[in-house]
Enzyme design. Structure first.
Site, mmCIF file in Angstrom:
data_model
loop_
_atom_site.group_PDB
_atom_site.id
_atom_site.type_symbol
_atom_site.label_atom_id
_atom_site.label_comp_id
_atom_site.label_asym_id
_atom_site.label_seq_id
_atom_site.Cartn_x
_atom_site.Cartn_y
_atom_site.Cartn_z
ATOM 1 N N LYS A 262 -5.036 59.686 -62.510
ATOM 2 C CA LYS A 262 -3.784 59.139 -61.986
ATOM 3 C C LYS A 262 -3.141 60.193 -61.117
ATOM 4 C CE LYS A 262 -1.199 55.428 -62.609
ATOM 5 N NZ LYS A 262 -1.736 54.124 -63.057
HETATM 6 N N1 GLU Z 1 -2.703 51.459 -60.764
HETATM 7 C C1 GLU Z 1 -3.459 50.439 -61.414
HETATM 8 C C2 GLU Z 1 -3.481 50.661 -62.908
HETATM 9 O O1 GLU Z 1 -2.623 51.316 -63.465
HETATM 10 C C3 GLU Z 1 -4.824 50.238 -60.788
HETATM 11 C C4 GLU Z 1 -5.705 51.439 -60.759
HETATM 12 C C5 GLU Z 1 -6.982 51.242 -59.935
HETATM 13 O O2 GLU Z 1 -7.210 50.172 -59.414
HETATM 14 O O3 GLU Z 1 -7.735 52.217 -59.858
HETATM 15 O O4 GLU Z 1 -4.308 50.129 -63.598
#
Ligand code: GLU
Length: 444
Positions: A131
């Site tokens: 993240k």
């Molecule tokens: N930000 C989204 C989540 O928290 C998607 C992450 C992604 O598609 O890699 O799941």
């Protein structure tokens, strides 16, 4: 090693696991990272996961922090702080979104990265967890400034990510346009005959530029797919079902629109601008348009209500789809719902969870309910890698298959280990990672 089955929500303290002491964690019970690790370790204990896997997963592999200057429209420069946390890559490249928000800080990014590892494993996509984010309030910047912030952030972390190594995506405060700027910067800075492989460095791109059909609605669609699979367990039918939604951004508005089209009644919606109510059901599509134009639910043609009235609205299903830690014990005591489906990441605090457990409110946990986004991100990455485009039917069908299997895996773990759904979902994820570590071993 103890295998006592204690529902997570009944644990009195988050500092019970010896791993906290072993790794020298601080003990602030309100810290989201500690809460997330505690939930994971509780499931690990029930599963009797090996100690070495527990300590590996209790900390991210890499925590990257960068500072970078960006020119503002008026000519002065501002310094920004950015993060990329790479939690685990035992099952595949690090994967997870980029958040642009004024509250972004390291511990939150670490929690969200851990959650990504769990959700990718639970839905069985071959990715690990990561993240990132930038501490910035997007509402304070013009589109040109946001473009420069995105491109400069990409250049600051570019050497530590990559299409086979770490693949960002949209999250709170970012969308397909940010991903297009990001991918373009990455491709232009890594020029070679293989430069176009760089398009896979991010997912959630615009459909015109390597994006997948169905990615924008994917998290909301996954919330609905999971809910529909689990509703028979609580004896609720979608048609006529009363729903309230906290947060009407990408996840909330898509879940709302899809459920509305299936005959559910969206009776109350709240966000950072206010809360609204209509006993006969709000028009989920008109509300999405209103929010896109005005930045929030405020001013929509419906009764304005207070936040407390929003939580007290009697519904079958409440979907928290905003930020973390919004549902504490205070909100959980007011909520009048049979099921809570976590569209957001970590919206419920352990104290809130405890109240839901005592009151018999079923919680479909985030690592299951909101895994649809990353699942379609995986489909996008596969399409880019194989130079193909899937039609929307294929995307929706494959997404549904992953969500339904993950939901069944979770229910089976609940039956087998006699735990709540949250612990069961973590068990479904940890079991898979634990097996990968068992066959891989620990290098050297
Ligand atoms: N930000 C989204 C989540 O928290 C998607 C992450 C992604 O598609 O890699 O799941």
């Amino acid at each position: 090693m103890s295998t006592t089955v204690v529902p997570n929500a009944q644990k009195s303290s988050i500092t019970m696991d010896p791993v906290f002491d072993e790794l020298g964690f601080p003990k602030d019970p309100n810290n989201l990272y500690l809460q997330t690790v505690a939930t994971m370790l509780h499931a690990a204990e029930v599963l009797d996961l090996r100690h070495r896997v527990k300590i590996i997963l209790a900390q991210p592999k890499n925590e990257i922090m960068v500072h970078f200057p960006v020119r503002m429209d008026d000519g002065h420069h501002k310094l920004f702080k950015g993060y990329r946390v790479q939690h685990n890559n035992a099952l595949g490249p690090y994967k997870g979104g980029l958040r642009f928000h004024e509250t972004v800080h390291l511990d939150d990014v670490k929690s969200l990265a851990l959650l990504m590892t769990m959700k990718c494993s639970l839905v069985r996509v071959p990715f690990g967890g990561g993240k990132g984010g930038v501490k910035v309030n997007p509402r304070e910047h013009s589109a040109a400034e946001m473009e420069r912030i995105t491109r400069r952030f990409c250049s600051a972390i570019m050497n530590m990510i990559g299409p086979e190594h770490d693949i960002p995506a949209p999250d709170v405060g970012t969308n397909a346009q940010h991903m297009a700027w990001f991918a373009d910067t990455y491709i232009m800075s890594n020029e070679s005959k293989e430069a176009n492989a760089g398009i896979r460095v991010v997912t959630g791109k615009p459909v015109e530029f390597g994006g997948s059909l169905g990615r924008e609605k994917a998290t909301g669609q996954g919330v609905v797919d999971t809910l529909v699979e689990l509703l028979p367990e609580v004896g609720i039918k979608v048609n006529g079902m009363r729903v309230s939604i906290l947060g009407y951004g990408n996840v909330g508005s898509w879940a709302g629109r899809i459920l509305y089209d299936m005959g559910a009644k969206i009776v109350a919606v709240a966000d950072h601008t206010g809360a609204i109510h209509n006993e006969n059901g709000l028009d989920a599509h008109a509300l999405a348009e209103h929010c896109a134009a005005k930045g929030g639910v405020k001013g929509f043609a419906a009764d304005a209500i207070s936040n407390d009235e929003f939580y007290r609205t009697k519904v079958d299903v409440l979907i928290p789809a905003a930020l973390e830690q919004m549902i504490t014990d205070r909100e959980a005591k007011m909520i009048d719902a049979k099921v809570v489906v976590e569209g957001a990441n970590a919206p419920t605090t352990p104290a809130g969870d405890r109240i839901f457990n005592e009151r018999g409110i079923e919680v479909i946990p985030a690592i299951l309910a909101n895994a649809g986004g990353v699942t379609v991100s995986y489909f996008e990455w596969v399409q880019n890698k194989t130079s193909t485009y899937w039609d929307i039917e294929q995307v929706d069908r494959e997404l549904n298959r992953h969500m339904v299997m993950a939901a069944r895996r979770t229910v089976l773990a609940r039956q087998r280990y006699k735990v709540d759904l949250r612990t069961a979902a973590y068990i479904g994820a940890l079991d898979h990672i634990g097996k990968a570590y068992a066959v891989r071993g620990i290098f050297p």
